[in-house]
Enzyme design. Structure first.
Site, short mmCIF file in Angstrom:
data_model
loop_
_atom_site.label_atom_id
_atom_site.label_comp_id
_atom_site.label_asym_id
_atom_site.label_seq_id
_atom_site.Cartn_x
_atom_site.Cartn_y
_atom_site.Cartn_z
CG LEU A 53 -1.73 -1.25 1.51
CD1 LEU A 53 -2.54 -1.10 2.80
CD2 LEU A 53 -2.66 -1.57 0.34
CE1 TYR A 103 0.05 8.69 -7.08
CE2 TYR A 103 -2.04 8.95 -8.25
CZ TYR A 103 -1.31 8.39 -7.22
OH TYR A 103 -1.90 7.54 -6.32
CE LYS A 107 -0.10 4.83 -6.80
NZ LYS A 107 0.14 3.87 -5.71
CG ASN A 132 -11.01 10.88 -6.06
OD1 ASN A 132 -10.03 11.55 -5.79
ND2 ASN A 132 -11.60 10.91 -7.25
N PRO A 281 -44.30 15.57 38.83
CG PRO A 281 -43.28 14.76 40.78
CD PRO A 281 -43.11 15.78 39.68
N GLY A 282 -47.69 14.55 39.13
CA GLY A 282 -49.07 15.01 39.11
C GLY A 282 -49.49 15.73 37.85
#
Length: 369
Positions: A53, A103, A107, A132, A281-282
């Site tokens: 890689l 590049y 490759k 990409n 409460p209530g």
């Protein structure tokens, strides 16, 4: 199995190492730019599979392309031959190999030497021409425009969209890893002499920028991106991985009164919204009904009584609920309903409704149970 991974500290390398360890592959020989060629020599003697890689994609000068992408590949293969090691080799190339730029040329040269190596030695080689890539642990301003946009937008840094109509081809890192493991286990996806990633996405650069910007806005809008769209789901996960470490937390608007509070949590365009209701409460809340809107109530703390009466009936239906036993209560249409806190502490209820509140059409009608 001893697995050699060159470029182990890079974007793909870090993800691959984590995935292999998750799958039980523990004997990993990790080669990074911090290691010496002497270390590589030892690794190529021991290894039984190679993920190559390592490479260069943003050098200070163009000459480094060939040095990093062809030179290291040639050295790796030379060492394998020296040890008479016929381990399979997987190499990450690029779709740029089809183009006539420095590049791409480097490759393509790396591909050529590895195909020649396979012919000479009989070793299996797997060449992936990747587009990409995006995903967690990628580097902004280096690996991919997705990483750059996610990083900048999460930090209120302006982004550049030079050509909004430019079409991008993307692979998600997890899909890449899935295919890499297939190659490791002997059944890669191949087209002709190249291996491929089955899941590939296309998006225009301008649309990509807008989508990532919408992820940032989703906090204030309480929206959830469309997780039914595979690309959106993966882009959103990537965006979250770029949040600054002091910005995981965000506030919600709490609507307070003497009865307790009501706070919207999430909104979706097609799955409704989720809110958190706190009752003293209530206190009784509700006493209304809906034509089409329906809800689910889940009391997660405290004790409550949920009461129903069908619009045309005098009969009352009651359900006692408690945070001690989590139970969901459906709120059907056509029934006026209320929820009262019958305990001695605040009652907390998670409420889901099938549509986001629309003040112009609230579909909510007052009627005592």
């Amino acid at each position: 199995m001893k697995i050699l991974i060159t470029g182990a500290s890079g974007f793909v390398g870090k993800n691959l190492v984590a995935e292999l360890r998750h799958r039980g592959y523990e004997d990993l020989l990790l080669f990074t730019k911090e290691n010496s060629l002497e270390q590589l020599k030892q690794y190529t003697k021991e290894c039984e599979f190679v993920f190559h890689l390592a490479g260069i994609n943003r050098p200070e000068n163009e000459a480094e392309f060939m040095e990093g992408n062809l030179g290291l590949t040639s050295k790796l293969l030379e060492l394998l031959k020296m040890h008479h090691n016929k381990s399979s080799v997987l190499i990450s190339s690029s779709i740029q190999a089809e183009k006539n730029n420095p590049y791409g040329k480097s490759k393509k040269a790396g591909e050529d030497v590895i195909f020649d190596y396979s012919k000479e030695t009989g070793s299996e080689v797997y060449v992936y021409r990747l587009p990409n890539l995006f995903g967690k642990w990628s580097k902004p301003n280096y690996n991919t425009v997705v990483a750059t946009y996610c990083y900048n937008i999460a930090r209120n840094i302006d982004i550049e969209v030079n050509n909004p109509e430019a079409e991008l081809t993307l692979n998600y890192i997890d899909d890449v890893l899935e295919e890499f493991v297939k190659a490791l286990e002997g059944y890669p996806t191949q087209q002709s002499k190249y291996c491929t990633i089955q899941k590939t996405y296309s998006i225009k650069l301008g649309d990509l920028a807008e989508r990532i910007e919408s992820f940032k806005q989703s906090r204030s809008m309480l929206n959830v991106p469309n997780m039914g769209d595979d690309l959106t789901k993966k882009l959103y996960s990537t965006y979250l991985s770029f949040l600054p470490e002091d910005n995981f937390l965000y506030d919600l608007k709490i609507n307070l009164d003497n009865r307790g509070s009501f706070t919207e949590f999430l909104r979706t365009p097609d799955r409704g919204q989720v809110s958190v209701n706190v009752s003293k409460p209530g206190i009784t809340k509700g006493n209304h009904w809906h034509h089409t809107k329906n809800e689910k109530f889940l009391v997660v703390s405290g004790e409550g009584l949920i009461r129903f009466r069908e619009f045309h009936s005098a009969d009352i239906i009651e359900y006692r609920v408690s945070g001690e036993k989590l139970q969901v209560v459906d709120i059907p249409v056509g029934y006026t309903h209320s929820i009262v806190n019958i305990g001695n502490s605040d009652m907390v209820t998670v409420m889901w409704v099938n549509e986001c509140f629309n003040p112009e059409n609230p579909d909510t009608y007052y009627l005592e149970v």
